[in-house]
Design a protein around this motif. Sequence first.
Motif, PDB file in Angstrom:
ATOM      1  N   TRP A  91      -5.954 -81.607  88.186  1.00  0.00           N
ATOM      2  CA  TRP A  91      -6.394 -81.298  89.547  1.00  0.00           C
ATOM      3  C   TRP A  91      -6.185 -79.825  89.847  1.00  0.00           C
ATOM      4  O   TRP A  91      -5.390 -79.134  89.202  1.00  0.00           O
ATOM      5  CB  TRP A  91      -5.616 -82.128  90.569  1.00  0.00           C
TER       6      TRP A  91
ATOM      7  N   ASN B 269      -3.249 -91.046 102.244  1.00  0.00           N
ATOM      8  CA  ASN B 269      -2.251 -90.611 101.269  1.00  0.00           C
ATOM      9  C   ASN B 269      -0.859 -91.079 101.673  1.00  0.00           C
ATOM     10  O   ASN B 269      -0.063 -91.532 100.838  1.00  0.00           O
ATOM     11  CB  ASN B 269      -2.264 -89.088 101.150  1.00  0.00           C
TER      12      ASN B 269
ATOM     13  N   HIS C 293       7.175 -83.870  95.817  1.00  0.00           N
ATOM     14  CA  HIS C 293       5.980 -84.212  95.037  1.00  0.00           C
ATOM     15  C   HIS C 293       5.194 -85.367  95.649  1.00  0.00           C
ATOM     16  O   HIS C 293       4.097 -85.674  95.187  1.00  0.00           O
ATOM     17  CB  HIS C 293       6.330 -84.505  93.570  1.00  0.00           C
ATOM     18  N   TYR C 294       5.714 -85.999  96.697  1.00  0.00           N
ATOM     19  CA  TYR C 294       4.981 -87.056  97.404  1.00  0.00           C
ATOM     20  C   TYR C 294       4.192 -86.514  98.594  1.00  0.00           C
ATOM     21  O   TYR C 294       3.482 -87.264  99.254  1.00  0.00           O
ATOM     22  CB  TYR C 294       5.939 -88.131  97.908  1.00  0.00           C
TER      23      TYR C 294
ATOM     24  N   GLU D 254      -0.531 -87.394  84.586  1.00  0.00           N
ATOM     25  CA  GLU D 254      -1.441 -87.879  85.609  1.00  0.00           C
ATOM     26  C   GLU D 254      -1.107 -89.310  86.053  1.00  0.00           C
ATOM     27  O   GLU D 254      -1.409 -89.699  87.180  1.00  0.00           O
ATOM     28  CB  GLU D 254      -2.886 -87.819  85.109  1.00  0.00           C
TER      29      GLU D 254
ATOM     30  N   ARG E 163       0.631 -89.577  89.313  1.00  0.00           N
ATOM     31  CA  ARG E 163      -0.223 -89.460  90.483  1.00  0.00           C
ATOM     32  C   ARG E 163      -0.958 -90.769  90.740  1.00  0.00           C
ATOM     33  O   ARG E 163      -1.066 -91.238  91.867  1.00  0.00           O
ATOM     34  CB  ARG E 163      -1.220 -88.316  90.291  1.00  0.00           C
ATOM     35  N   LYS E 164      -1.461 -91.357  89.674  1.00  0.00           N
ATOM     36  CA  LYS E 164      -2.277 -92.565  89.799  1.00  0.00           C
ATOM     37  C   LYS E 164      -1.452 -93.806  90.135  1.00  0.00           C
ATOM     38  O   LYS E 164      -1.824 -94.596  90.997  1.00  0.00           O
ATOM     39  CB  LYS E 164      -3.040 -92.797  88.485  1.00  0.00           C
TER      40      LYS E 164
ATOM     41  N   HIS F 195       2.491 -89.895  93.326  1.00  0.00           N
ATOM     42  CA  HIS F 195       2.814 -88.477  93.323  1.00  0.00           C
ATOM     43  C   HIS F 195       1.586 -87.679  93.750  1.00  0.00           C
ATOM     44  O   HIS F 195       0.497 -87.861  93.224  1.00  0.00           O
ATOM     45  CB  HIS F 195       3.249 -88.014  91.924  1.00  0.00           C
ATOM     46  N   ARG F 196       1.786 -86.759  94.696  1.00  0.00           N
ATOM     47  CA  ARG F 196       0.694 -85.889  95.124  1.00  0.00           C
ATOM     48  C   ARG F 196       0.692 -84.578  94.334  1.00  0.00           C
ATOM     49  O   ARG F 196      -0.340 -83.933  94.209  1.00  0.00           O
ATOM     50  CB  ARG F 196       0.824 -85.587  96.622  1.00  0.00           C
ATOM     51  N   ARG F 197       1.859 -84.165  93.871  1.00  0.00           N
ATOM     52  CA  ARG F 197       1.987 -82.914  93.134  1.00  0.00           C
ATOM     53  C   ARG F 197       2.656 -83.179  91.782  1.00  0.00           C
ATOM     54  O   ARG F 197       3.639 -83.913  91.702  1.00  0.00           O
ATOM     55  CB  ARG F 197       2.820 -81.894  93.911  1.00  0.00           C
ATOM     56  N   LEU F 198       2.133 -82.537  90.746  1.00  0.00           N
ATOM     57  CA  LEU F 198       2.694 -82.699  89.410  1.00  0.00           C
ATOM     58  C   LEU F 198       3.670 -81.561  89.132  1.00  0.00           C
ATOM     59  O   LEU F 198       3.463 -80.710  88.267  1.00  0.00           O
ATOM     60  CB  LEU F 198       1.573 -82.740  88.362  1.00  0.00           C
TER      61      LEU F 198
END
Length: 327
Positions: free
Chosen positions: A68, A111, A228-229, A261, A264-265, A269-272
């Motif tokens: 992303w 989200n 990261h959330y 990834e 996130r999936k 997690h919104r940020r890696l």
Amino acid sequence: MLTLDEMVGLLKASGEPTRLRLLALLAEGDLSVKDLTAILHQSQPRISRHLKLLYESGLVERLPEGAWVYYCLTRDESKGDLIAATLRDLDLQDVMIRRDRERLEQIKQANAQQAADYFQQNAEHWDELRALHVPESAVDAAILDCLGEQPIDQLLDLGTGTGSILSLLGSRCRDGLGIDANRSMLAIARARLDGPANGHLHVQQGDILDLASLDGEYDLVTVHQVLHYLDDPSAALQEASRVLLPGGRMLVVDFAPHEHEFLRKDHAHRRLGFSHEAMRRWMDEAGLSVEIAKDLHPDELEGEGSDPSLTVTIWLATKMADAHREK
């Protein structure tokens, strides 16, 4: 200051309906190409072309995260002032602008709901899930080492989850409060902290992005595996800074940049992860000076049960005495 040619170039770059809408949306926080595509109801290639023009002009910056890419407004002061002046008189009741903001709010709510659903489903096994990719014993030891022997009067733990940080630092603080939005998490935290030895530790439901009622009371704020959330980690740091006393400390624990990834999936997690550069920038914008930035590399944590490709980072920052505080 901007030269005449620079000013003309920036005005040309922003003087197009879709690109102006993009700037207005990014003024609300970092957004991914996927987010912007959904909001503007335009194709991904078209949105990417407009973002490329804004990026090449220096009006926006790219924040790659695995597969992303997030975008944010420029950090350049002169260009930022130009954007602010452009958006200041933009009619928020304009049909397109109002619709964009409504869709942005829908995406943020979706989200947040995804994260809440995940926490709800996994609250009972939260510490077990954390252990899959965070070696708690090694991280806990590093946290204590970074904080040193300095006494803690008032501790605030944001996104407290099951209360692990309150439990870790409980014997070192006079009073401790944990904030979390999820009731199932809070129920587990309360059970964990039950007992006479923890009578000075409390948890309550709350929004870590709205701490107005707690303004200016704490000498240590902790943010442990929370950022990261969030869609906008910088906003959380700025809000957390508001409740710090001048000279107070903020401890942030999170992942270094990675490419998993599936987190996130499957795990909301919104940020890696976060780079040192990004964290220092956000800390600086929040009136904080980073004193310690410590990476816990996989080879250092071997045998702890961690994912061998994940690195945990601890940042410890101090609130500058002259930091701006909004009431």
